[in-house]
Every structure is written in structure tokens, then in C-alpha cells.
Design a protein around this motif. Structure first.
Motif, PDB file in Angstrom:
ATOM      1  N   MET A 293      31.981  32.932  40.511  1.00  0.00           N
ATOM      2  CA  MET A 293      32.811  32.060  41.323  1.00  0.00           C
ATOM      3  C   MET A 293      32.216  31.906  42.714  1.00  0.00           C
ATOM      4  SD  MET A 293      35.438  30.827  39.856  1.00  0.00           S
ATOM      5  CE  MET A 293      35.361  30.837  38.100  1.00  0.00           C
ATOM      6  N   ASN A 294      32.688  30.913  43.405  1.00  0.00           N
ATOM      7  CA  ASN A 294      32.143  30.581  44.713  1.00  0.00           C
ATOM      8  C   ASN A 294      32.925  31.289  45.819  1.00  0.00           C
ATOM      9  OD1 ASN A 294      31.385  29.140  47.106  1.00  0.00           O
ATOM     10  ND2 ASN A 294      30.543  27.589  45.750  1.00  0.00           N
ATOM     11  N   ALA A 295      32.216  31.977  46.697  1.00  0.00           N
ATOM     12  CA  ALA A 295      32.857  32.735  47.776  1.00  0.00           C
ATOM     13  C   ALA A 295      33.600  31.821  48.741  1.00  0.00           C
ATOM     14  CB  ALA A 295      31.817  33.547  48.519  1.00  0.00           C
ATOM     15  N   VAL A 296      33.103  30.607  48.938  1.00  0.00           N
ATOM     16  CA  VAL A 296      33.750  29.667  49.861  1.00  0.00           C
ATOM     17  C   VAL A 296      35.154  29.315  49.350  1.00  0.00           C
ATOM     18  CG1 VAL A 296      33.577  27.369  50.880  1.00  0.00           C
ATOM     19  CG2 VAL A 296      31.530  28.753  50.589  1.00  0.00           C
ATOM     20  N   VAL A 297      35.288  29.163  48.042  1.00  0.00           N
ATOM     21  CA  VAL A 297      36.592  28.830  47.457  1.00  0.00           C
ATOM     22  C   VAL A 297      37.553  29.998  47.637  1.00  0.00           C
ATOM     23  CG1 VAL A 297      37.815  28.134  45.362  1.00  0.00           C
ATOM     24  CG2 VAL A 297      35.510  27.276  45.793  1.00  0.00           C
ATOM     25  N   PHE A 298      37.071  31.206  47.401  1.00  0.00           N
ATOM     26  CA  PHE A 298      37.942  32.369  47.565  1.00  0.00           C
ATOM     27  C   PHE A 298      38.332  32.574  49.027  1.00  0.00           C
ATOM     28  CE2 PHE A 298      36.037  33.632  43.430  1.00  0.00           C
ATOM     29  CZ  PHE A 298      37.221  33.604  42.713  1.00  0.00           C
ATOM     30  N   ASP A 299      37.436  32.252  49.929  1.00  0.00           N
ATOM     31  CA  ASP A 299      37.782  32.331  51.353  1.00  0.00           C
ATOM     32  C   ASP A 299      38.872  31.316  51.703  1.00  0.00           C
ATOM     33  OD1 ASP A 299      35.953  34.346  51.748  1.00  0.00           O
ATOM     34  OD2 ASP A 299      34.379  33.017  52.503  1.00  0.00           O
ATOM     35  N   ALA A 300      38.796  30.132  51.102  1.00  0.00           N
ATOM     36  CA  ALA A 300      39.821  29.111  51.345  1.00  0.00           C
ATOM     37  C   ALA A 300      41.169  29.567  50.793  1.00  0.00           C
ATOM     38  CB  ALA A 300      39.409  27.785  50.706  1.00  0.00           C
ATOM     39  N   ILE A 301      41.159  30.167  49.608  1.00  0.00           N
ATOM     40  CA  ILE A 301      42.403  30.677  49.023  1.00  0.00           C
ATOM     41  C   ILE A 301      42.974  31.784  49.903  1.00  0.00           C
ATOM     42  CG2 ILE A 301      43.370  31.947  47.061  1.00  0.00           C
ATOM     43  CD1 ILE A 301      41.433  30.359  45.265  1.00  0.00           C
ATOM     44  N   LYS A 302      42.106  32.674  50.382  1.00  0.00           N
ATOM     45  CA  LYS A 302      42.567  33.761  51.251  1.00  0.00           C
ATOM     46  C   LYS A 302      43.149  33.205  52.543  1.00  0.00           C
ATOM     47  CE  LYS A 302      41.369  38.319  52.862  1.00  0.00           C
ATOM     48  NZ  LYS A 302      42.510  38.347  53.671  1.00  0.00           N
ATOM     49  N   ALA A 303      42.548  32.149  53.097  1.00  0.00           N
ATOM     50  CA  ALA A 303      43.071  31.530  54.316  1.00  0.00           C
ATOM     51  C   ALA A 303      44.467  30.961  54.065  1.00  0.00           C
ATOM     52  CB  ALA A 303      42.135  30.434  54.799  1.00  0.00           C
ATOM     53  N   LEU A 304      44.660  30.354  52.913  1.00  0.00           N
ATOM     54  CA  LEU A 304      45.989  29.836  52.575  1.00  0.00           C
ATOM     55  C   LEU A 304      47.000  30.972  52.457  1.00  0.00           C
ATOM     56  CD1 LEU A 304      44.998  27.165  49.926  1.00  0.00           C
ATOM     57  CD2 LEU A 304      46.048  26.718  52.148  1.00  0.00           C
ATOM     58  N   LEU A 305      46.605  32.056  51.836  1.00  0.00           N
ATOM     59  CA  LEU A 305      47.500  33.208  51.698  1.00  0.00           C
ATOM     60  C   LEU A 305      47.843  33.795  53.062  1.00  0.00           C
ATOM     61  CD1 LEU A 305      45.869  34.939  48.612  1.00  0.00           C
ATOM     62  CD2 LEU A 305      48.049  33.704  48.680  1.00  0.00           C
ATOM     63  N   ASP A 306      46.861  33.834  53.952  1.00  0.00           N
ATOM     64  CA  ASP A 306      47.103  34.345  55.305  1.00  0.00           C
ATOM     65  C   ASP A 306      48.102  33.477  56.067  1.00  0.00           C
ATOM     66  OD1 ASP A 306      45.352  36.413  54.796  1.00  0.00           O
ATOM     67  OD2 ASP A 306      43.665  35.493  55.873  1.00  0.00           O
ATOM     68  N   GLU A 307      48.143  32.182  55.732  1.00  0.00           N
ATOM     69  CA  GLU A 307      49.099  31.263  56.352  1.00  0.00           C
ATOM     70  C   GLU A 307      50.463  31.299  55.661  1.00  0.00           C
ATOM     71  OE1 GLU A 307      47.352  27.392  56.246  1.00  0.00           O
ATOM     72  OE2 GLU A 307      45.636  27.982  57.467  1.00  0.00           O
ATOM     73  N   GLY A 308      50.571  32.082  54.594  1.00  0.00           N
ATOM     74  CA  GLY A 308      51.827  32.187  53.877  1.00  0.00           C
ATOM     75  C   GLY A 308      52.054  31.057  52.881  1.00  0.00           C
TER      76      GLY A 308
END
Length: 87
Positions: free
Chosen positions: A1-16
Motif C-alpha cells: 500500500m501507499n504511505a501517502v494514502v495512509f498518511d491522508a487517512i491518519k490526518a482524517l482520523l486526527d481531525e475526528g
């Protein structure tokens, strides 16, 4: 999987926010094929705890690459300086 995509998902989770394909795509910093985004969001939905491990591992690898490229630049500068001193 692509790390950039997982970083985007993590950013969304951090925003709730709950990651969806559309939200994840909007957070990406570079173009990623849609099937990769869909696979990452599906993987998150199947196992939400896995995203934290997957988001951290690629960053560590990119730090190694960054350090390696920095070392290459330093070595090139040193080679140029040594060549100047030998003249």
C-alpha cells in the motif's frame, strides 16, 4: 500500500473524521490511482487499528532514504573539495 494514502487517512482520523474514499482523495498531497485509495480505505475499515502501524512504518523508511541521499550529497561535496585541494 501507499504511505501517502495512509498518511491522508491518519490526518482524517486526527481531525475526528471517518475516512471515505472521497475524503481521503481530498487529503492526498500527490496523485494516487483510485484503486489504491479504495484498497487503503477498505483495509482501514476492515481493521482500524492497522492504520497506525502502517502509517508509521513507511515514514521510518523515508527517513532512511532521506538520510542516505543527504549522505550522498555530503560525499559528493567532499569529493569536489578533495579534487580542488589536489590541484
Amino acid at each position: 500500500m501507499n504511505a501517502v494514502v495512509f498518511d491522508a487517512i491518519k490526518a482524517l482520523l486526527d481531525e475526528g473524521k471517518i475516512p471515505t474514499v472521497a475524503l481521503t482523495k481530498s487529503k492526498l498531497t500527490q496523485p494516487i490511482p483510485l484503486p489504491v485509495i479504495i484498497a487503503a480505505v477498505s483495509q482501514y475499515k476492515n481493521n482500524p487499528d492497522s492504520i497506525h502501524n502502517l502509517a508509521k512504518q513507511p515514514q521510518q523508511k523515508s527517513e532512511i532514504v532521506d538520510n542516505s541521499s543527504q549522505l550522498d550529497r555530503i560525499e559528493a561535496k567532499l569529493d569536489r573539495l578533495l579534487a580542488l585541494l589536489e590541484k
